[in-house]
Design a protein around this motif. Sequence first.
Motif, mmCIF file in Angstrom:
data_model
loop_
_atom_site.group_PDB
_atom_site.id
_atom_site.type_symbol
_atom_site.label_atom_id
_atom_site.label_comp_id
_atom_site.label_asym_id
_atom_site.label_seq_id
_atom_site.Cartn_x
_atom_site.Cartn_y
_atom_site.Cartn_z
ATOM 1 N N ALA A 153 0.859 -1.194 0.000
ATOM 2 C CA ALA A 153 0.000 0.000 0.000
ATOM 3 C C ALA A 153 0.889 1.236 0.000
ATOM 4 O O ALA A 153 2.012 1.207 0.503
ATOM 5 N N GLN A 154 0.370 2.314 -0.559
ATOM 6 C CA GLN A 154 1.104 3.570 -0.584
ATOM 7 C C GLN A 154 0.220 4.697 -0.065
ATOM 8 O O GLN A 154 -0.981 4.751 -0.347
ATOM 9 N N PRO A 188 10.242 -4.994 8.299
ATOM 10 C CA PRO A 188 10.822 -4.503 7.047
ATOM 11 C C PRO A 188 9.743 -4.187 6.013
ATOM 12 O O PRO A 188 8.819 -4.968 5.810
ATOM 13 N N GLY A 189 9.877 -3.013 5.378
ATOM 14 C CA GLY A 189 8.911 -2.602 4.376
ATOM 15 C C GLY A 189 7.869 -1.623 4.895
ATOM 16 O O GLY A 189 7.129 -1.020 4.109
ATOM 17 N N VAL A 190 7.800 -1.443 6.219
ATOM 18 C CA VAL A 190 6.849 -0.490 6.804
ATOM 19 C C VAL A 190 7.523 0.873 6.923
ATOM 20 O O VAL A 190 8.595 0.996 7.535
ATOM 21 N N ALA A 191 6.913 1.886 6.327
ATOM 22 C CA ALA A 191 7.444 3.249 6.397
ATOM 23 C C ALA A 191 6.368 4.165 6.974
ATOM 24 O O ALA A 191 5.245 4.201 6.465
ATOM 25 N N ILE A 192 6.709 4.884 8.036
ATOM 26 C CA ILE A 192 5.770 5.796 8.695
ATOM 27 C C ILE A 192 6.377 7.191 8.691
ATOM 28 O O ILE A 192 7.441 7.417 9.269
ATOM 29 N N ARG A 205 1.649 9.392 7.281
ATOM 30 C CA ARG A 205 1.510 8.740 5.975
ATOM 31 C C ARG A 205 2.241 7.405 6.068
ATOM 32 O O ARG A 205 3.442 7.367 6.338
ATOM 33 N N VAL A 206 1.516 6.320 5.873
ATOM 34 C CA VAL A 206 2.075 4.978 6.018
ATOM 35 C C VAL A 206 2.137 4.299 4.664
ATOM 36 O O VAL A 206 1.170 4.325 3.893
ATOM 37 N N SER A 207 3.280 3.699 4.377
ATOM 38 C CA SER A 207 3.447 2.914 3.150
ATOM 39 C C SER A 207 3.913 1.509 3.512
ATOM 40 O O SER A 207 4.715 1.327 4.433
ATOM 41 N N LEU A 208 3.388 0.539 2.797
ATOM 42 C CA LEU A 208 3.764 -0.861 2.989
ATOM 43 C C LEU A 208 4.327 -1.379 1.675
ATOM 44 O O LEU A 208 3.628 -1.400 0.656
ATOM 45 N N THR A 209 5.585 -1.790 1.700
ATOM 46 C CA THR A 209 6.248 -2.272 0.489
ATOM 47 C C THR A 209 6.699 -3.709 0.683
ATOM 48 O O THR A 209 7.658 -3.983 1.416
#
Length: 382
Positions: A153-154, A188-192, A205-209
């Motif tokens: 998700a972005q 890993p892959g979680v960006a907040i 803003r949360v991104s899941l890669t």
Amino acid sequence: MSLVYNEEQQQLDDSAREFLADRSPVSEQRRLRDEQQAEGFDAKLWQQMLEYGWGGIALPEAYGGLEFGFQGFAPVFEHIGRNMVASPLLTSIVLCASLVNDLGSEQQREEILTELIEGKRRLALAVQGQDRFRADNFDVQITDTKQGFVLDAQDLWVPDANHVDGLLVAGQLPSGDVALFIVDADTPGVAIEPLHLLDARNHARVSLTQVQVSAAERIGTGDIQAQLELAFDRATACVAAELMGATAAMFDMTIEYLKTRTQFGTTIGSFQALQHRAAWMLADVELARSALMAGFEALENESCSVEQRQQLVSLAKWKVGETAHKVSREAVQMHGGIGVTDELDLGFYLKRSRVAQILFGDSDYHCERYGKIAQQLSAEIE
């Protein structure tokens, strides 16, 4: 429908009024904003709120809760709104804890609920991006793998996600079914990333890669969509209660200003035109409170159908939101230019109110939802 609090609600109302007025006045929220604290709330105050039992208001006694039901949140969130209190009560407890309680296994409830109630863990719900809120819209894609699942998700908009311990992530499987997972924030892959909004609260803003999760981290099976919609309705009612408290505070400030501000040798409250406008504000405030109490009652009333619950919650959020808009606008006009400055608390309430008005659906969304349900019910009767 009862227009007064029951005994348990009244006890919570009394304790919330005294506690928050003493420990967390509006000046404290100004301090948090000016110091730009990353968490966006006072951790010590949050722990004290949990010690008062607010984290367990609607949760079972078996896990340390009070089991008062979700109606118990009405007075608490109203005083949160009156005092502009920032806390993760809405996200970590009303949303995440209720979902874990409704959907989790016994082991998950014992482990997670106790930690949430005691404040040892804090969670936030990640579901949607920054577009218009839709309870049935999911911006998280889930892929099945041999090892478990992969989440992508972005740009998800997640309140209270900064410095959170973990996320509850809801998305759609390839089959179209909805699934819910608990994901540690350091996976890993979680960006907040902090998201700066008008109210200076904790938004991210949360991104899941390519975030990999195991089957053991899945919360519940079956009709997850229905439970998510129920959780959203609970959160919507609580936001409406907070907005109700903020609106009542803005109204009280305005009435006090009308009594003390002098113009042409007399208080401006003696001008009949302003008296009429104040009277209309009071009428709207009382109507909004009635709608709000009906919405909370629908959350607990087993005789209410899902459609009736949704209608009453939407009515509450719409009416309180419209009243907040009217009262804040009138308050600013009656105060004059100083009303929108940072010098007065009024401007502080105005900014939070504008964000709260769009949380979990703005007025347009809730009008549309109410109308669609009314059409469906009408068609069924015919």
